[in-house]
Design an enzyme around this catalytic site. Structure first.
Site, PDB file in Angstrom:
ATOM      1  N   TYR A  31      64.388  74.628  68.286  1.00 38.19           N
ATOM      2  CA  TYR A  31      65.028  74.399  66.996  1.00 38.19           C
ATOM      3  C   TYR A  31      64.126  73.758  65.953  1.00 38.19           C
ATOM      4  O   TYR A  31      64.587  73.390  64.876  1.00 38.19           O
ATOM      5  CB  TYR A  31      66.297  73.561  67.172  1.00 38.19           C
ATOM      6  CG  TYR A  31      66.122  72.232  67.894  1.00 38.19           C
ATOM      7  CD1 TYR A  31      65.294  71.245  67.386  1.00 38.19           C
ATOM      8  CD2 TYR A  31      66.807  71.981  69.073  1.00 38.19           C
ATOM      9  CE1 TYR A  31      65.140  70.037  68.028  1.00 38.19           C
ATOM     10  CE2 TYR A  31      66.678  70.767  69.723  1.00 38.19           C
ATOM     11  CZ  TYR A  31      65.843  69.796  69.201  1.00 38.19           C
ATOM     12  OH  TYR A  31      65.700  68.587  69.842  1.00 38.19           O
ATOM     13  N   CYS A  32      62.843  73.595  66.241  1.00 40.81           N
ATOM     14  CA  CYS A  32      61.957  72.912  65.289  1.00 40.81           C
ATOM     15  C   CYS A  32      61.837  73.704  63.992  1.00 40.81           C
ATOM     16  O   CYS A  32      61.519  74.887  63.996  1.00 40.81           O
ATOM     17  CB  CYS A  32      60.577  72.714  65.895  1.00 40.81           C
ATOM     18  SG  CYS A  32      59.457  71.820  64.779  1.00 40.81           S
ATOM     19  N   SER A 133      62.007  60.882  69.797  1.00 48.46           N
ATOM     20  CA  SER A 133      62.931  62.020  69.872  1.00 48.46           C
ATOM     21  C   SER A 133      63.451  62.178  71.295  1.00 48.46           C
ATOM     22  O   SER A 133      62.686  62.402  72.236  1.00 48.46           O
ATOM     23  CB  SER A 133      62.231  63.307  69.425  1.00 48.46           C
ATOM     24  OG  SER A 133      61.882  63.238  68.060  1.00 48.46           O
ATOM     25  N   CYS A 289      69.005  60.233  52.005  1.00 55.34           N
ATOM     26  CA  CYS A 289      68.888  61.027  50.786  1.00 55.34           C
ATOM     27  C   CYS A 289      69.922  62.144  50.739  1.00 55.34           C
ATOM     28  O   CYS A 289      70.429  62.483  49.661  1.00 55.34           O
ATOM     29  CB  CYS A 289      67.478  61.592  50.639  1.00 55.34           C
ATOM     30  SG  CYS A 289      66.923  62.566  52.069  1.00 55.34           S
ATOM     31  N   CYS A 295      68.137  63.508  44.731  1.00 54.99           N
ATOM     32  CA  CYS A 295      67.043  63.251  45.668  1.00 54.99           C
ATOM     33  C   CYS A 295      65.721  63.370  44.917  1.00 54.99           C
ATOM     34  O   CYS A 295      65.656  63.095  43.727  1.00 54.99           O
ATOM     35  CB  CYS A 295      67.119  64.194  46.867  1.00 54.99           C
ATOM     36  SG  CYS A 295      67.030  65.955  46.449  1.00 54.99           S
ATOM     37  N   ASP A 311      59.960  67.194  52.992  1.00 50.73           N
ATOM     38  CA  ASP A 311      59.463  67.815  54.215  1.00 50.73           C
ATOM     39  C   ASP A 311      60.329  68.988  54.648  1.00 50.73           C
ATOM     40  O   ASP A 311      59.929  69.765  55.505  1.00 50.73           O
ATOM     41  CB  ASP A 311      59.299  66.782  55.334  1.00 50.73           C
ATOM     42  CG  ASP A 311      60.590  66.382  55.999  1.00 50.73           C
ATOM     43  OD1 ASP A 311      61.568  66.125  55.276  1.00 50.73           O
ATOM     44  OD2 ASP A 311      60.626  66.296  57.238  1.00 50.73           O
ATOM     45  N   CYS A 355      86.266  67.329  45.500  1.00 52.13           N
ATOM     46  CA  CYS A 355      86.586  66.906  46.861  1.00 52.13           C
ATOM     47  C   CYS A 355      86.739  65.392  46.938  1.00 52.13           C
ATOM     48  O   CYS A 355      85.932  64.644  46.377  1.00 52.13           O
ATOM     49  CB  CYS A 355      85.484  67.369  47.809  1.00 52.13           C
ATOM     50  SG  CYS A 355      85.762  66.891  49.533  1.00 52.13           S
ATOM     51  N   CYS A 384      79.955  71.511  55.731  1.00 57.47           N
ATOM     52  CA  CYS A 384      81.059  70.963  54.941  1.00 57.47           C
ATOM     53  C   CYS A 384      82.257  70.561  55.804  1.00 57.47           C
ATOM     54  O   CYS A 384      82.778  69.446  55.683  1.00 57.47           O
ATOM     55  CB  CYS A 384      81.491  71.972  53.875  1.00 57.47           C
ATOM     56  SG  CYS A 384      82.982  71.488  52.962  1.00 57.47           S
TER      57      CYS A 384
END
Length: 429
Positions: A31-32, A133, A289, A295, A311, A355, A384
């Site tokens: 998943y990187c 991690s 953020c 941001c 990033d 919302c 969401c």
């Protein structure tokens, strides 16, 4: 090397995240999101920050902050330990040489495979905050986090955790929540707690599925002088990878852990998602953020000195410049970067603006805004439903905790002040 203008006022606070090894890593996690960034620098072989770029980065980052300020250096990757320990000894030496009255902090994100006693003694000596991690029990962690040779990494990470603890290093654990681990929240949380982890950040895995196997960065077209002529990043609309967490599952994952945490662990275990939500609720700084209105104050510095808007946006279209020819502060304060940060708020669809959870969520990270609202408007965050469930569930507890804090009582008093209610039933957003 660009020089600072002494008469120019310092920029507003910002944060830089250095990638000294670029996308290079000794893991091959399914998943990187950053491994594909190696395609940006295909001719460089091993991506390593040189001593010249290191000095320029430390000098520029410190120069962008006034005397007396706190400056946080964040080292990430890829895998930053690939640079070797001596690289960071030199980094600390440059920091001390150029600090000029500033307070310097260092944080370091690692998969832990190369951590030994020497690394951990260094981290302890220089008070590094280390992010390790670790996704939970072995079967959940090793499902996606394997070495470059395809071997499981869980035992190596646990070894690293033990060394960090033995050396008294300040650390937290970053746990990615994927489609598999999301349905076992208490198993993940209790594993962390049983192993002495007291600071945890849960990161949802959300990656859009490429429209074709080679559709990522490699299709960027360059003209003379390296000018970007076109950038092809085709992704199947709304489609995500098979390991991406399902939105409702992510909300349920957080809620189940929150219910245990609020009954038993407030003040003992620090879950960043919960603390960010409380900060937003109280109108205090400290939220991440992606849960702020705007941001653009957190840039990424690649191994060669290239600076990017974020990033999560290391793509040619979001390159702000290079430390060799542009002041870091100028890149952060550039019109393009300002527009990038403001677009987070300006691009919110009408459903988000109306919302009742807006001030908790703020639309999440723009990278994940690739689905449509119930009215068909684009720009809704993929997560969401999960965010709505989470913020709706925790709101009364945040209200109670805020009341305790404002009354001079510890937040941990919440464990006896309220009765935990059941999470919201799953709803369609």
């Amino acid at each position: 090397m660009p020089t600072a203008n002494a008469n120019r006022p310092p920029p507003a606070p910002f944060h830089a995240m250095a990638k000294p090894s670029g996308a290079d890593c000794n893991l091959d996690c399914s998943y990187c999101f950053y491994l594909e960034k190696a395609a940006l620098y295909p001719a460089t072989g091993k991506r390593r920050m040189t001593d010249g770029v290191l000095e320029a980065y430390v000098r520029a980052y410190l120069a962008a902050h006034p005397a007396g300020a706190e400056v946080v250096f964040t080292w990430q990757g890829g895998e930053p330990t690939l640079l070797g320990l001596d690289f960071y000894r030199r980094a600390v030496a440059w920091q001390q040489r150029l600090r000029a009255g500033r307070t310097i902090r260092n944080s370091f994100q690692t998969n832990g495979l190369l951590l030994d006693d020497a690394w951990c003694a260094f981290f302890a000596q220089h008070d590094f905050l280390v992010g390790l991690s670790l996704d939970g029990p072995a079967d959940l962690h090793d499902a996606y986090r394997v070495t470059a040779g395809g071997q499981p990494s869980h035992a190596l990470v646990l070894r690293a955790l033990g060394k960090l603890q033995a050396h008294g290093v300040r650390y937290n654990v970053l746990a990615c929540v994927n489609r598999r681990s999301a349905v076992e929240p208490l198993r993940v949380y209790e594993f962390m707690r049983a192993h002495g982890v007291r600071h945890i950040q849960f990161i949802p895995v959300v990656e859009r599925a490429p429209a074709a196997a080679d559709s990522a960065i490699g299709l960027t077209l360059h003209g003379p002088g390296g000018k970007v002529l076109a950038q092809a990043l085709p992704r199947a609309p709304g489609s995500v990878t098979e390991w991406s967490v399902l939105p409702a599952d992510y909300g349920d994952f957080l809620n189940v852990i929150f219910d245990t945490w609020v009954r038993r662990d407030v003040g003992q275990v620090h879950v960043m998602t919960f603390e960010w939500a409380l900060a937003n609720y109280m109108g205090e700084p400290g939220a991440a953020c992606h849960h702020q209105p705007t941001c653009g104050r957190a840039v990424a510095v690649e191994h060669n000195g290239d600076v990017y808007a974020c990033d999560h946006y290391v793509y040619p279209a979001y390159r702000l410049g290079n430390l060799a020819d542009t002041l870091l502060a100028e890149m952060v304060e550039s019109p393009n970067q300002h527009a990038f940060g403001q677009d987070k708020l300006r691009s919110l669809p009408a459903q988000c603006r109306g919302c009742k959870m807006l001030k908790g969520c703020w639309g999440g990270c723009p990278k994940h805004r690739f689905t449509t609202t119930r009215d068909g408007e684009p720009g809704l965050n993929y997560l969401c439903e999960g965010y709505f469930r989470f913020f709706g569930h925790v709101a009364p507890y945040l209200r109670a905790i805020a009341g305790l804090i404002r009354g001079g009582r510890p937040a941990s008093d919440i464990t006896t002040a309220v009765v935990v209610r059941a999470p919201h039933a799953r709803t369609t957003r």
